[in-house]
Motif scaffolding. Structure first.
Motif, PDB file in Angstrom:
ATOM      1  N   ALA A  89       1.094  -1.174   0.445  1.00 29.01           N
ATOM      2  CA  ALA A  89       0.117  -0.009  -0.087  1.00 29.01           C
ATOM      3  C   ALA A  89       0.874   0.924  -0.371  1.00 29.01           C
ATOM      4  CB  ALA A  89      -0.720   0.410   1.170  1.00 29.01           C
ATOM      5  N   GLU A  90       0.110   1.968  -1.202  1.00 28.40           N
ATOM      6  CA  GLU A  90       1.328   3.400  -1.124  1.00 28.40           C
ATOM      7  C   GLU A  90       0.497   4.217  -0.535  1.00 28.40           C
ATOM      8  OE1 GLU A  90       4.753   3.362  -2.341  1.00 28.40           O
ATOM      9  OE2 GLU A  90       4.580   1.596  -2.904  1.00 28.40           O
ATOM     10  N   LEU A  91       1.565   5.590   0.369  1.00 27.42           N
ATOM     11  CA  LEU A  91       0.536   6.458   1.233  1.00 27.42           C
ATOM     12  C   LEU A  91       0.811   7.259   1.007  1.00 27.42           C
ATOM     13  CD1 LEU A  91       2.192   4.833   4.665  1.00 27.42           C
ATOM     14  CD2 LEU A  91      -0.501   4.779   3.637  1.00 27.42           C
TER      15      LEU A  91
END
Length: 91
Positions: A89-91
């Motif tokens: 998951a890229e924040l």
């Protein structure tokens, strides 16, 4: 040439091999360049396997925090994504 000089030269070359061995540490044969790198890769796998086991044994929490040294992060994430079905998951 004294034996000590030969040993020091060999040790220096061995330490220099750490850099390329770290870069290619996900290859099964990387440990032949620098055996210490194998410890890092094995620890990444151990951390990921332990995390997955913990999440199975304790399914109630919706999130978990894992603390490790920075050198393990990339290998740990790769291990979770490649072998345990996680996605990054890229924040």
């Amino acid at each position: 040439v004294p034996v000590v000089t030969k040993v020091a030269s060999a040790f220096s070359f061995h330490l220099l091999a750490s850099v390329p061995a770290y870069v290619i540490r996900d290859r099964k044969w990387a440990w032949m360049m620098q055996p210490a790198i194998a410890i890092l890769t094995a620890r990444d796998k151990l951390l990921a396997d332990g995390t997955v086991r913990m999440l199975r044994e304790h399914p109630d929490p919706e999130a978990a925090v894992v603390v490790m040294g920075r050198a393990h992060v990339a290998g740990y994430v790769r291990e979770l994504c490649d072998n345990h079905g996680f996605t990054r998951a890229e924040l």
